[in-house]
Write a protein that holds these residues in place. Structure first.
Motif, PDB file in Angstrom:
ATOM      1  N   LEU A 158     -47.851  -3.957 -23.705  1.00 24.23           N
ATOM      2  CA  LEU A 158     -48.463  -5.130 -24.313  1.00 24.23           C
ATOM      3  C   LEU A 158     -49.961  -4.919 -24.518  1.00 24.23           C
ATOM      4  O   LEU A 158     -50.598  -4.147 -23.804  1.00 24.23           O
ATOM      5  CB  LEU A 158     -48.227  -6.367 -23.443  1.00 24.23           C
ATOM      6  N   ARG A 159     -50.472  -5.636 -25.501  1.00 25.03           N
ATOM      7  CA  ARG A 159     -51.879  -5.543 -25.879  1.00 25.03           C
ATOM      8  C   ARG A 159     -52.628  -6.741 -25.293  1.00 25.03           C
ATOM      9  O   ARG A 159     -52.094  -7.847 -25.263  1.00 25.03           O
ATOM     10  CB  ARG A 159     -51.909  -5.627 -27.411  1.00 25.03           C
ATOM     11  N   ASP A 203     -55.079  -9.882 -25.304  1.00 20.07           N
ATOM     12  CA  ASP A 203     -55.327 -10.840 -26.383  1.00 20.07           C
ATOM     13  C   ASP A 203     -56.811 -10.845 -26.750  1.00 20.07           C
ATOM     14  O   ASP A 203     -57.570 -11.698 -26.299  1.00 20.07           O
ATOM     15  CB  ASP A 203     -54.872 -12.239 -25.935  1.00 20.07           C
ATOM     16  N   THR A 247     -59.882  -7.695 -32.376  1.00 24.11           N
ATOM     17  CA  THR A 247     -60.491  -6.378 -32.571  1.00 24.11           C
ATOM     18  C   THR A 247     -60.754  -6.087 -34.047  1.00 24.11           C
ATOM     19  O   THR A 247     -61.404  -5.111 -34.386  1.00 24.11           O
ATOM     20  CB  THR A 247     -59.553  -5.281 -32.041  1.00 24.11           C
ATOM     21  N   GLU A 248     -60.225  -6.942 -34.920  1.00 21.48           N
ATOM     22  CA  GLU A 248     -60.341  -6.688 -36.352  1.00 21.48           C
ATOM     23  C   GLU A 248     -61.503  -7.493 -36.945  1.00 21.48           C
ATOM     24  O   GLU A 248     -61.768  -8.616 -36.524  1.00 21.48           O
ATOM     25  CB  GLU A 248     -59.052  -7.105 -37.065  1.00 21.48           C
ATOM     26  N   THR A 261     -53.376 -18.388 -28.809  1.00 16.39           N
ATOM     27  CA  THR A 261     -53.982 -17.091 -28.501  1.00 16.39           C
ATOM     28  C   THR A 261     -55.220 -16.892 -29.370  1.00 16.39           C
ATOM     29  O   THR A 261     -55.378 -17.556 -30.396  1.00 16.39           O
ATOM     30  CB  THR A 261     -52.997 -15.945 -28.791  1.00 16.39           C
ATOM     31  N   GLN A 262     -56.062 -15.972 -28.964  1.00 16.83           N
ATOM     32  CA  GLN A 262     -57.244 -15.643 -29.764  1.00 16.83           C
ATOM     33  C   GLN A 262     -56.862 -14.778 -30.959  1.00 16.83           C
ATOM     34  O   GLN A 262     -57.394 -14.927 -32.044  1.00 16.83           O
ATOM     35  CB  GLN A 262     -58.265 -14.863 -28.911  1.00 16.83           C
ATOM     36  N   SER A 263     -55.944 -13.843 -30.705  1.00 20.30           N
ATOM     37  CA  SER A 263     -55.573 -12.895 -31.754  1.00 20.30           C
ATOM     38  C   SER A 263     -54.103 -13.070 -32.115  1.00 20.30           C
ATOM     39  O   SER A 263     -53.368 -13.792 -31.444  1.00 20.30           O
ATOM     40  CB  SER A 263     -55.845 -11.465 -31.272  1.00 20.30           C
ATOM     41  N   LYS A 264     -53.686 -12.415 -33.172  1.00 22.42           N
ATOM     42  CA  LYS A 264     -52.325 -12.583 -33.675  1.00 22.42           C
ATOM     43  C   LYS A 264     -51.290 -11.934 -32.757  1.00 22.42           C
ATOM     44  O   LYS A 264     -51.630 -11.195 -31.842  1.00 22.42           O
ATOM     45  CB  LYS A 264     -52.246 -12.032 -35.094  1.00 22.42           C
ATOM     46  N   ILE A 265     -50.029 -12.224 -33.033  1.00 23.48           N
ATOM     47  CA  ILE A 265     -49.002 -11.740 -32.110  1.00 23.48           C
ATOM     48  C   ILE A 265     -48.834 -10.226 -32.182  1.00 23.48           C
ATOM     49  O   ILE A 265     -48.559  -9.583 -31.176  1.00 23.48           O
ATOM     50  CB  ILE A 265     -47.650 -12.486 -32.314  1.00 23.48           C
ATOM     51  N   SER A 312     -51.192  -8.139 -34.124  1.00 22.61           N
ATOM     52  CA  SER A 312     -52.399  -7.434 -34.568  1.00 22.61           C
ATOM     53  C   SER A 312     -53.627  -8.055 -33.929  1.00 22.61           C
ATOM     54  O   SER A 312     -53.559  -9.144 -33.350  1.00 22.61           O
ATOM     55  CB  SER A 312     -52.530  -7.490 -36.095  1.00 22.61           C
ATOM     56  N   GLY A 313     -54.762  -7.374 -34.067  1.00 23.34           N
ATOM     57  CA  GLY A 313     -56.014  -7.837 -33.465  1.00 23.34           C
ATOM     58  C   GLY A 313     -56.819  -8.762 -34.365  1.00 23.34           C
ATOM     59  O   GLY A 313     -58.013  -8.948 -34.150  1.00 23.34           O
ATOM     60  N   SER A 314     -56.182  -9.369 -35.387  1.00 20.55           N
ATOM     61  CA  SER A 314     -56.889 -10.331 -36.242  1.00 20.55           C
ATOM     62  C   SER A 314     -57.043 -11.663 -35.521  1.00 20.55           C
ATOM     63  O   SER A 314     -56.192 -12.042 -34.720  1.00 20.55           O
ATOM     64  CB  SER A 314     -56.102 -10.598 -37.524  1.00 20.55           C
ATOM     65  N   PRO A 345     -46.612  -2.901 -35.379  1.00 19.35           N
ATOM     66  CA  PRO A 345     -46.943  -4.072 -34.571  1.00 19.35           C
ATOM     67  C   PRO A 345     -47.204  -3.687 -33.113  1.00 19.35           C
ATOM     68  O   PRO A 345     -46.530  -2.810 -32.578  1.00 19.35           O
ATOM     69  CB  PRO A 345     -45.674  -4.924 -34.671  1.00 19.35           C
ATOM     70  N   VAL A 346     -48.181  -4.320 -32.474  1.00 20.18           N
ATOM     71  CA  VAL A 346     -48.393  -4.157 -31.029  1.00 20.18           C
ATOM     72  C   VAL A 346     -48.426  -5.559 -30.425  1.00 20.18           C
ATOM     73  O   VAL A 346     -49.231  -6.396 -30.820  1.00 20.18           O
ATOM     74  CB  VAL A 346     -49.711  -3.409 -30.714  1.00 20.18           C
ATOM     75  N   LEU A 347     -47.530  -5.795 -29.484  1.00 24.11           N
ATOM     76  CA  LEU A 347     -47.300  -7.155 -28.990  1.00 24.11           C
ATOM     77  C   LEU A 347     -48.427  -7.666 -28.098  1.00 24.11           C
ATOM     78  O   LEU A 347     -48.915  -6.965 -27.215  1.00 24.11           O
ATOM     79  CB  LEU A 347     -45.964  -7.175 -28.235  1.00 24.11           C
ATOM     80  N   ASN A 348     -48.810  -8.918 -28.328  1.00 25.64           N
ATOM     81  CA  ASN A 348     -49.885  -9.598 -27.612  1.00 25.64           C
ATOM     82  C   ASN A 348     -49.373 -10.121 -26.250  1.00 25.64           C
ATOM     83  O   ASN A 348     -48.456 -10.932 -26.195  1.00 25.64           O
ATOM     84  CB  ASN A 348     -50.357 -10.767 -28.502  1.00 25.64           C
ATOM     85  N   ALA A 349     -49.994  -9.661 -25.160  1.00 27.13           N
ATOM     86  CA  ALA A 349     -49.544 -10.021 -23.812  1.00 27.13           C
ATOM     87  C   ALA A 349     -49.642 -11.518 -23.558  1.00 27.13           C
ATOM     88  O   ALA A 349     -48.818 -12.102 -22.851  1.00 27.13           O
ATOM     89  CB  ALA A 349     -50.384  -9.271 -22.774  1.00 27.13           C
ATOM     90  N   GLU A 350     -50.659 -12.157 -24.145  1.00 29.30           N
ATOM     91  CA  GLU A 350     -50.863 -13.583 -23.899  1.00 29.30           C
ATOM     92  C   GLU A 350     -49.753 -14.418 -24.539  1.00 29.30           C
ATOM     93  O   GLU A 350     -49.312 -15.422 -23.967  1.00 29.30           O
ATOM     94  CB  GLU A 350     -52.239 -13.997 -24.437  1.00 29.30           C
ATOM     95  N   VAL A 352     -46.716 -13.524 -24.890  1.00 25.64           N
ATOM     96  CA  VAL A 352     -45.569 -13.368 -23.990  1.00 25.64           C
ATOM     97  C   VAL A 352     -45.734 -14.273 -22.773  1.00 25.64           C
ATOM     98  O   VAL A 352     -44.819 -14.997 -22.379  1.00 25.64           O
ATOM     99  CB  VAL A 352     -45.435 -11.891 -23.553  1.00 25.64           C
TER     100      VAL A 352
END
Lengths: 95, 480
Positions: free
Chosen positions: A62-63, A65, A68-69, B17-21, B23-25, B49-54, B56
């Motif tokens: 997991l990434r 939150d 980064t873009e 969340t701050q960023s997308k599910i 991506s980092g947008s 795609p890289v999944l957002n921990a928050e 989840v």
């Protein structure tokens, strides 16, 4: 499992693929053969075999939150066929 | 024949969340079009795609909040359909193995009873972009800022039998998710959108009738209206001996009606298959336990605690625990004045009344909770009467300072000086010979009523500042 020419037209419509009328018979035949293969696979006894969602024996990392873009709209829209007021323009889709 | 309404709801909840599910947008609302849409959101070739921990964690928090089974192993799938605001041609969603399984939701109804409905599942997915159909001369404008915003789709069993139940559920759900902090719950900005599945069946039968689905209703009021319209429409058709067409309908708030949305719906085949770009999401008991430990007190627990700890009525406890913010405000007031019941009354009547009148949210309330607590403390210690307190509250609302400063500056301190009060009472009695005669001629039952006149006169003379209990006591002595 067999497939009729009508089904092909419907699937092509869902997939947004244009199939010329003279191609329909050939496509029906080749998809029919793929389905025959699927039938063979379906016939295998899979009792006790867990469904596989992914061939890798690993779990998802997991990434954090974090944003980064940055905004790169100019770069992306430079290669778009049509844009207006920051929007991408496409042929009208409303029903 | 009488008919029974059967409703199931699907809510799309935007997660905070701050960023997308994937991506980092950024996910901030209201940014200029396409400034928050990067290569992943635009489905550029080769993007993964890289999944957002928050996202989840929020889903797991929701699952624990409704006592649901948590899918320790959940899988993402592709839901395939074509629309220009979905650039990949598929939505990443969950189909067979959702992150949240069966749960239960108890909803309080207006008559004080409760109704339990089943949560079928809740799964994570990405939102699509927005299509703008006007202003572009035969073209459609696409804004992909929203594409990839994390959604939790919460699906219920067909357990609702009326519009009231459906709305009560949505309000409770809204309260739960904002308590949990997993969504801002802002319906006007689309953070909570509701699909309504509705059918009718003859009362007393078990089989479900043919249903219609009303898509994307975005306010409690519209949900209620859409259900009323659609159930009446179906009833008309069925009573005329007709049959319902299974279809997707749209609620038009301007015309207050539902109408058929897509005629091509027949071929609605999403061809789900496992998303090969994502591995299964797996977590252990320790993770789930850690999330459980992090949960705040939930609305129904807080409601119960308010009723028990502060001895509030069920109604008061429900109103005050409705939002976390209001509950915190009330508790701070109660702590500062030490009188929970009076605090409950003041928060509900004066505070909410003023906020309502000024059309302000609690977050912009000019009177902080400790200050209101300070004012109530001056009532309970006898410095001012409840009536004067309202005057002081007005002044506090207008930014004139804290309660003590206002009482001092305006000379509002209650008169509790026996000598001073006695002379006022003597004056009143001397000026009211008729009332006195009436009083003396009356029996005990009538006297209780007649004494009110004297109390009123003394209060008037003191400009409301006389201590009412003391006035009563002294009057009783003087008149006997």
């Amino acid at each position: 499992m067999s497939i009729a020419e009508d089904d092909i037209a419907q699937i092509a419509d869902l997939a947004r693929i244009r199939i010329a009328p003279e191609q329909v018979a050939e496509v029906t035949d080749s998809i029919g053969r793929i389905l025959t293969l699927a039938d063979q696979l379906q016939a295998v006894d899979t009792t006790g075999v867990e469904p596989m969602a992914n061939p890798h024996d690993a779990v998802q990392r997991l990434r954090d939150d974090v944003v980064t873009e940055t905004n790169q709209r100019e770069a992306f829209q430079a290669i778009a066929p049509a844009v207006e007021s920051g929007l991408y323009l496409v042929p009208q889709v409303i029903d | 024949m009488s008919w029974e309404m059967v409703i199931g709801l699907e809510v799309h909840l935007q997660l905070a969340t701050q960023s997308k599910i994937f991506s980092g947008s950024a996910t901030a609302f209201g940014a200029p079009p396409n400034t928050q849409a990067n290569a992943v959101d635009l489905a550029m070739p080769g993007m993964l795609p890289v999944l957002n921990a928050e996202a989840v964690r929020f889903a797991v928090m929701f699952g624990l909040g409704v006592g649901a089974e948590i899918g320790k192993r959940s899988v993402f799938d592709r839901k395939n359909y074509f629309y220009p605001d979905l650039p990949k041609g598929y939505q990443i969603s969950q189909f067979e193995q959702p992150i949240v399984g069966r749960g239960e939701f108890v909803i309080p109804l207006a008559d004080g009873s409760t109704h339990t409905i089943g949560i079928t599942r809740a799964h994570l997915e990405e939102d699509a972009g927005k299509s703008l159909h006007e202003d572009f001369q035969g073209q459609t404008g696409i804004d992909l800022n929203r594409a990839g915003t994390p959604l939790l789709e919460i699906v219920t069993e067909p357990d609702f039998r009326s519009a009231e139940q459906a709305v009560a559920y949505l309000k409770s759900l809204h309260s739960l998710v904002t308590y949990l902090g997993i969504s801002d719950g802002n319906m006007a900005e689309g953070s909570m959108r509701c699909d309504i599945n509705l059918s009718l069946r003859p009362s007393g039968t078990d089989e479900l009738g043919t249903r219609t689905e009303i898509k994307n209703v975005n306010s409690f009021r519209f949900v209620e209206r859409a259900i009323r319209f659609e159930s009446a429409r179906q009833l008309d058709i069925l009573e005329d001996g007709g049959s319902i067409t299974q279809e997707t309908r749209l609620y038009d708030a301007d015309r207050d009606e539902t109408r058929s949305m897509r005629s091509k719906e027949v071929a609605n085949d999403y061809r789900y298959f496992p998303e090969p770009d994502l591995l299964p999401v797996v977590f252990d008991d320790a993770y789930i336990e850690a999330v459980r430990q992090s949960l705040p007190e939930l609305p129904r627990d807080k409601r119960q605690r308010f009723a028990d700890e502060y001895e509030l009525s069920d109604y008061d406890a429900a109103v005050l625990s409705d939002s976390r913010e209001l509950a915190d405000y009330f508790e701070t007031v109660a702590k500062h004045c030490g009188e929970a019941k009076i605090a409950a009354n003041w928060v509900q009547v004066e505070l909410l009344g003023q906020l309502n009148k000024a059309d302000l949210p609690l977050s912009e309330c000019p009177v902080p909770a400790p200050a209101l607590g300070g004012l109530i403390a001056r009532i309970t210690d006898g410095t001012i009467s409840g009536k004067i307190a309202k005057q002081v509250f007005e002044a506090m609302w207008n930014g004139e300072g804290d309660a003590d400063a206002i009482i001092e500056a305006k000379g509002l301190k209650q008169v509790s000086d026996t000598g001073e009060l006695e002379s006022m009472i003597d004056e009143v009695i001397a000026e009211s010979p008729d009332q006195l005669a009436q009083y003396q001629a009356a029996d005990d039952g009538k006297r209780k009523k007649l004494v009110g006149y004297f109390v009123g006169q003394v209060m008037k003379r003191s400009k409301g500042q006389a201590n009412p209990q003391l006035v009563n006591q002294l009057l009783a002595k003087k008149l006997s």
